[in-house]
Every structure is written in structure tokens, then in C-alpha cells.
Design a protein around this motif. Structure first.
Motif, PDB file in Angstrom:
ATOM      1  N   PRO A 186      53.615  49.252  28.353  1.00  0.00           N
ATOM      2  CA  PRO A 186      52.613  50.074  27.679  1.00  0.00           C
ATOM      3  C   PRO A 186      51.927  49.293  26.561  1.00  0.00           C
ATOM      4  N   HIS A 187      50.619  49.439  26.515  1.00  0.00           N
ATOM      5  CA  HIS A 187      49.771  48.807  25.492  1.00  0.00           C
ATOM      6  C   HIS A 187      49.519  47.320  25.747  1.00  0.00           C
ATOM      7  N   ASP A 188      50.041  46.753  26.846  1.00  0.00           N
ATOM      8  CA  ASP A 188      49.599  45.417  27.233  1.00  0.00           C
ATOM      9  C   ASP A 188      48.096  45.464  27.501  1.00  0.00           C
ATOM     10  N   GLU A 189      47.436  44.328  27.323  1.00  0.00           N
ATOM     11  CA  GLU A 189      45.985  44.285  27.460  1.00  0.00           C
ATOM     12  C   GLU A 189      45.567  43.370  28.611  1.00  0.00           C
ATOM     13  N   ILE A 190      44.557  43.819  29.335  1.00  0.00           N
ATOM     14  CA  ILE A 190      43.995  43.042  30.440  1.00  0.00           C
ATOM     15  C   ILE A 190      42.513  42.831  30.159  1.00  0.00           C
ATOM     16  N   ILE A 191      42.108  41.575  30.113  1.00  0.00           N
ATOM     17  CA  ILE A 191      40.696  41.232  29.902  1.00  0.00           C
ATOM     18  C   ILE A 191      39.924  41.436  31.204  1.00  0.00           C
ATOM     19  N   THR A 192      38.802  42.169  31.147  1.00  0.00           N
ATOM     20  CA  THR A 192      37.989  42.354  32.345  1.00  0.00           C
ATOM     21  C   THR A 192      36.541  42.625  31.962  1.00  0.00           C
ATOM     22  N   THR A 193      35.730  42.888  32.948  1.00  0.00           N
ATOM     23  CA  THR A 193      34.304  43.122  32.761  1.00  0.00           C
ATOM     24  C   THR A 193      34.008  44.616  32.745  1.00  0.00           C
ATOM     25  N   PRO A 194      33.029  45.040  31.961  1.00  0.00           N
ATOM     26  CA  PRO A 194      32.632  46.444  31.998  1.00  0.00           C
ATOM     27  C   PRO A 194      31.611  46.740  33.090  1.00  0.00           C
ATOM     28  N   PHE A 195      31.048  45.677  33.677  1.00  0.00           N
ATOM     29  CA  PHE A 195      29.969  45.863  34.647  1.00  0.00           C
ATOM     30  C   PHE A 195      30.529  45.696  36.056  1.00  0.00           C
ATOM     31  N   THR A 196      31.139  46.789  36.535  1.00  0.00           N
ATOM     32  CA  THR A 196      31.823  46.769  37.815  1.00  0.00           C
ATOM     33  C   THR A 196      32.102  48.204  38.228  1.00  0.00           C
ATOM     34  N   PHE A 197      32.620  48.373  39.438  1.00  0.00           N
ATOM     35  CA  PHE A 197      33.052  49.695  39.889  1.00  0.00           C
ATOM     36  C   PHE A 197      34.263  50.140  39.074  1.00  0.00           C
ATOM     37  N   GLY A 235      22.982  35.942  34.017  1.00  0.00           N
ATOM     38  CA  GLY A 235      22.505  35.375  35.273  1.00  0.00           C
ATOM     39  C   GLY A 235      23.325  35.807  36.475  1.00  0.00           C
ATOM     40  N   THR A 236      24.644  35.784  36.327  1.00  0.00           N
ATOM     41  CA  THR A 236      25.523  36.075  37.465  1.00  0.00           C
ATOM     42  C   THR A 236      26.020  37.512  37.500  1.00  0.00           C
ATOM     43  N   PHE A 237      25.919  38.231  36.387  1.00  0.00           N
ATOM     44  CA  PHE A 237      26.457  39.588  36.223  1.00  0.00           C
ATOM     45  C   PHE A 237      27.982  39.606  36.136  1.00  0.00           C
ATOM     46  N   ASN A 238      28.611  38.452  36.141  1.00  0.00           N
ATOM     47  CA  ASN A 238      30.071  38.363  36.055  1.00  0.00           C
ATOM     48  C   ASN A 238      30.520  38.127  34.611  1.00  0.00           C
ATOM     49  N   ILE A 239      31.787  38.324  34.353  1.00  0.00           N
ATOM     50  CA  ILE A 239      32.348  38.138  33.016  1.00  0.00           C
ATOM     51  C   ILE A 239      31.976  36.760  32.476  1.00  0.00           C
ATOM     52  N   ASP A 240      31.606  36.705  31.203  1.00  0.00           N
ATOM     53  CA  ASP A 240      31.188  35.463  30.564  1.00  0.00           C
ATOM     54  C   ASP A 240      32.414  34.783  29.946  1.00  0.00           C
ATOM     55  N   PRO A 241      32.872  33.676  30.526  1.00  0.00           N
ATOM     56  CA  PRO A 241      34.081  33.017  30.014  1.00  0.00           C
ATOM     57  C   PRO A 241      33.982  32.598  28.554  1.00  0.00           C
ATOM     58  N   LYS A 242      32.774  32.319  28.092  1.00  0.00           N
ATOM     59  CA  LYS A 242      32.604  31.867  26.706  1.00  0.00           C
ATOM     60  C   LYS A 242      33.013  32.945  25.697  1.00  0.00           C
ATOM     61  N   VAL A 283      35.815  39.919  38.135  1.00  0.00           N
ATOM     62  CA  VAL A 283      35.267  40.552  39.338  1.00  0.00           C
ATOM     63  C   VAL A 283      34.195  39.638  39.913  1.00  0.00           C
ATOM     64  N   HIS A 284      34.287  39.362  41.201  1.00  0.00           N
ATOM     65  CA  HIS A 284      33.259  38.568  41.884  1.00  0.00           C
ATOM     66  C   HIS A 284      32.169  39.540  42.362  1.00  0.00           C
ATOM     67  N   LEU A 285      31.330  39.960  41.424  1.00  0.00           N
ATOM     68  CA  LEU A 285      30.423  41.074  41.674  1.00  0.00           C
ATOM     69  C   LEU A 285      29.317  40.708  42.658  1.00  0.00           C
ATOM     70  N   TYR A 286      29.058  41.641  43.553  1.00  0.00           N
ATOM     71  CA  TYR A 286      28.004  41.529  44.570  1.00  0.00           C
ATOM     72  C   TYR A 286      28.277  40.410  45.579  1.00  0.00           C
ATOM     73  N   MET A 328      19.689  50.831  45.910  1.00  0.00           N
ATOM     74  CA  MET A 328      20.809  51.421  45.177  1.00  0.00           C
ATOM     75  C   MET A 328      21.013  50.710  43.841  1.00  0.00           C
ATOM     76  N   VAL A 329      21.552  51.452  42.884  1.00  0.00           N
ATOM     77  CA  VAL A 329      21.871  50.889  41.584  1.00  0.00           C
ATOM     78  C   VAL A 329      23.378  50.732  41.471  1.00  0.00           C
ATOM     79  N   TYR A 330      23.837  49.494  41.373  1.00  0.00           N
ATOM     80  CA  TYR A 330      25.235  49.159  41.114  1.00  0.00           C
ATOM     81  C   TYR A 330      25.281  48.321  39.830  1.00  0.00           C
ATOM     82  N   TYR A 331      25.447  48.922  38.654  1.00  0.00           N
ATOM     83  CA  TYR A 331      25.945  50.241  38.326  1.00  0.00           C
ATOM     84  C   TYR A 331      25.118  50.795  37.183  1.00  0.00           C
ATOM     85  N   PRO A 332      24.869  52.136  37.139  1.00  0.00           N
ATOM     86  CA  PRO A 332      23.929  52.691  36.170  1.00  0.00           C
ATOM     87  C   PRO A 332      24.484  52.889  34.765  1.00  0.00           C
ATOM     88  N   LEU A 333      25.812  52.847  34.604  1.00  0.00           N
ATOM     89  CA  LEU A 333      26.401  52.998  33.278  1.00  0.00           C
ATOM     90  C   LEU A 333      27.663  52.145  33.199  1.00  0.00           C
TER      91      LEU A 333
END
Length: 369
Positions: free
Chosen positions: A75-86, A108-115, A131-134, A308-313
Motif C-alpha cells: 500500500p502507498h507504493d508509487e508507480i510512474i506512468t503517463t496521464p495520456f492513455t486509456f 511529439g510522440t504523446f508518450n511519457i517524457d523521460p526527461k 505506454v506505447h501509445l497508438y 475518434m478522439v483518444y483521449y478527450p480528458l
């Protein structure tokens, strides 16, 4: 001319006899849950992807959940991820009792920015989940470098990216675990829900196999609190047929993407998808950035052209994740993308005429025809 966003009937009609035969054989076998067909699919998938292990599960969401559970998160462990995904990406993290920590995307890629990853790390961070989006591979070189430096696991969300490659390696085999979805609209889909987990770790593969079957190694003896997440044999039989065509279907998607690029090259109002030099994009979606996006959608629909819009919010602004206390403006690139992205029709059976009709309508909307 009407242009569908996706038309599975066209593809099914071309391989229907093979599908019918495979389903009939499975029905005759009366082996419906796991069984020989699932084992065959797992072997085929592992060989195709060049992974040591492939484990069939009930969905792409379950693939993520089981993979996270196999890491023995607290519990409360953290996972780094992208907000722009399903939603499944962050949903799975939350279901496992961990906290999704969102990092903004590369525009440019819509993927998580490593920087931007290292500034979000804490002593509670356990893994990075790109996430390897699209179908566009994430920058795995930089992500793996960060993970190694901080002793973190890497779980790849490949739900939209089977067949994509990064530096000549299939996605799903670069990090510790890869998670795939076989939802019907994916590049490789079944006729219901289905998923796959890949890993080169014997230990992780064994744990995921146990967790998918109620936490049992021996029937009716339970070592862990597990799940019921077993891929069924009919879906496996269908996937084995469709797998034979995957490379050809991806090639056709890539050909379509090049036709779009050529036809839309003079429409300067939009931005076309980026394809990185060290990557092989499988184009689950062909996603442009479009100013006045919603008006463009309405214009295309008036001409019976699908989009289609992937993803609107972005996920950090979704009500379900309000407990994480993000605010508008916190992740500006994701928020800009949510207002501009538009995915155009792209499937293997799309005709040249339909591609041209779609491109013509976009050019007309922006007055650049």
C-alpha cells in the motif's frame, strides 16, 4: 463517400472459413478454458516476440493488474506512468493498492517524457509503466537507464502496440514485463476480451501464471489471493489464425500512414504523427494534432467520415483520480494534446479512395485543398 473509422467485417470476411474451422475444432474438443489452444498461442506469441515466456490472460487490463500484483506491491507504493492513455493503465495501479504518479508527455510522440521522470521519484517509487501509445514505442533507452539507476522495475503497456519495435526489439520484451490487449479493434484482436503478459523472468512468469488461476499451483490448494483471469480456448484459436496475418496487416497500416502523409503534406494547419528513427510504429492509430479539432470532427461526420478522439480528458483530471489532487495546468502537454488529437481511419482493408476522401475533407476544412 462514407468512410468508416473501423470495419472488422471486411477483415473477417476474408478469413471467415479459417476462423469457422478453428472455432468448430475448439468446440469439438470441449476444452474451453486454457487448454491446448491457449498453450499453443502462448508458445507462438513467445516465439514471435522473442520472449522467454508468454502467459494468456482474460484481458489487457488483467495483464496489467497481474503484472503489478506479481511485483508484490505494498500500500502507498508509487508507480510512474503517463496521464495520456486509456484508463486501464492507472486503474490497474490503483486496484493493486499502489498510487499512480503521472508524468507529462513528449508532445511529439504523446508518450511519457523521460526527461521529467526523475523529478517525480520518491523512496516509495517501485516501477515505471510507460505506454506505447497508438503503436508508437516509448523512449525505452532513457526509461531503462533511469530504472537501472534507481533499481526500479519497468512494465510496458503494449495494449496498442503489438508488432511495434524499438531498436529492433519488439515492445513487451524490453522492460521486465510486457502487457498486451487483444480487444477486437487492436492490430491483433480476438472476438471478445483477451490479453497476454510477456517476460524473460522465470519467477515473474510463474507468479503471473499462478495469480491468473486463483493463486493456485496445485488444484484446490491456494498459496496466494489470486484472480480468475484465464484466456479461453476459443479466443486463443481465433488469435492463432489472425496472428498469421499480423505482419501483413501492420505493413498495410504503415502504407496507409504514408499515403496520409503524402496527401496531407500541404495541410500546414495540422501536425502529422512523429515516427522516431529508432522505432517501428505499428499504427494502431494514425493520430494528428488538429486546431479546431471538435469542429473538424463535426465536419467529417457531416460527410460520413469516421474519426475518434483518444483521449478527450487526461487521467489526472478525471473524477476517478481526484484523490490524487492534480489540477488543470499541472501537466500542460497532456492537456494540450487532449484538446487537439484526432485519430483518422486506419485499418488494413481501408481503400485508397477512402484514404483520399478523408484527406480531401481535412484539407477542405482548413481551406488548404
Amino acid at each position: 463517400m462514407a468512410v468508416p473509422f473501423f470495419d472488422l467485417k471486411r477483415q473477417l470476411s476474408s478469413i471467415r472459413p479459417e476462423i469457422d474451422k478453428a472455432v468448430a475444432e475448439t468446440l469439438d474438443s470441449c476444452a474451453f478454458i486454457l487448454g491446448p489452444k491457449v498453450s499453443e498461442l502462448e508458445s507462438y506469441s513467445a516465439k514471435y516476440l522473442n520472449a522467454k515466456h508468454a502467459i494468456g490472460v482474460a484481458s489487457g487490463t488483467d495483464a496489467l493488474m497481474l503484472s503489478l500484483k506479481a511485483l508484490d506491491l505494498k500500500p502507498h507504493d508509487e508507480i510512474i506512468t503517463t496521464p495520456f492513455t486509456f484508463v486501464a493503465t492507472a486503474e490497474a495501479i490503483s486496484y493493486c493498492g499502489a498510487k499512480p504518479v503521472f508524468v507529462d508527455i513528449d508532445p511529439g510522440t504523446f508518450n511519457i517524457d523521460p526527461k521529467l521522470i526523475e523529478e517525480k521519484l520518491t523512496n516509495k517509487t517501485k516501477a515505471i509503466l510507460p505506454v506505447h501509445l497508438y503503436g508508437q514505442p516509448s523512449n525505452m533507452h532513457e526509461i531503462l537507464k533511469i530504472a537501472k539507476k534507481h533499481n526500479l522495475k519497468v512494465i510496458e503497456d503494449c495494449a496498442q502496440a503489438i508488432g511495434s519495435k524499438y531498436e529492433n526489439k519488439y515492445v513487451g520484451t524490453i522492460g521486465n514485463i510486457g502487457c498486451f490487449s487483444f480487444f477486437p479493434t487492436k492490430n491483433l484482436g480476438c472476438f471478445g476480451d483477451g490479453g497476454l503478459v510477456t517476460t524473460n523472468s522465470d519467477e515473474l512468469a510463474e507468479m503471473i501464471g499462478v495469480l491468473r488461476g486463483h493463486g493456485s499451483k496445485v488444484t484446490y490448494y491456494y498459496d496466494y489471493i489470486g484472480y480468475n483471469s484465464r484466456l479461453d480456448s476459443i479466443q486463443a484459436a481465433i488469435l492463432l489464425i489472425r496472428f498469421r496475418y499480423l505482419d501483413d496487416w501492420i505493413n498495410k497500416r504503415r502504407e496507409t500512414s504514408e499515403k496520409y502523409r503524402k496527401l496531407l503534406s500541404k495541410v500546414t494547419a495540422i501536425n502529422l504523427p512523429v515516427e522516431q528513427a529508432n522505432s517501428y510504429h505499428a499504427y494502431n492509430q494514425f493520430t494528428i494534432r488538429a486546431p479546431k479539432r471538435d469542429a473538424l470532427i463535426s465536419f467529417l461526420r457531416s460527410k460520413s467520415i469516421g474519426a475518434m478522439v483518444y483521449y478527450p480528458l487526461s487521467l489526472h483530471l478525471q473524477k476517478a483520480f481526484s484523490n490524487l489532487n492534480y489540477n488543470p495546468g499541472d501537466l500542460p502537454e497532456s492537456e494540450k494534446a487532449q484538446d487537439e488529437v484526432l485519430s483518422l481511419p486506419i485499418f488494413p482493408e481501408l481503400t485508397d479512395g477512402e484514404i483520399e476522401e478523408t484527406a480531401k475533407a481535412i484539407a477542405e476544412f482548413y481551406g488548404q485543398s
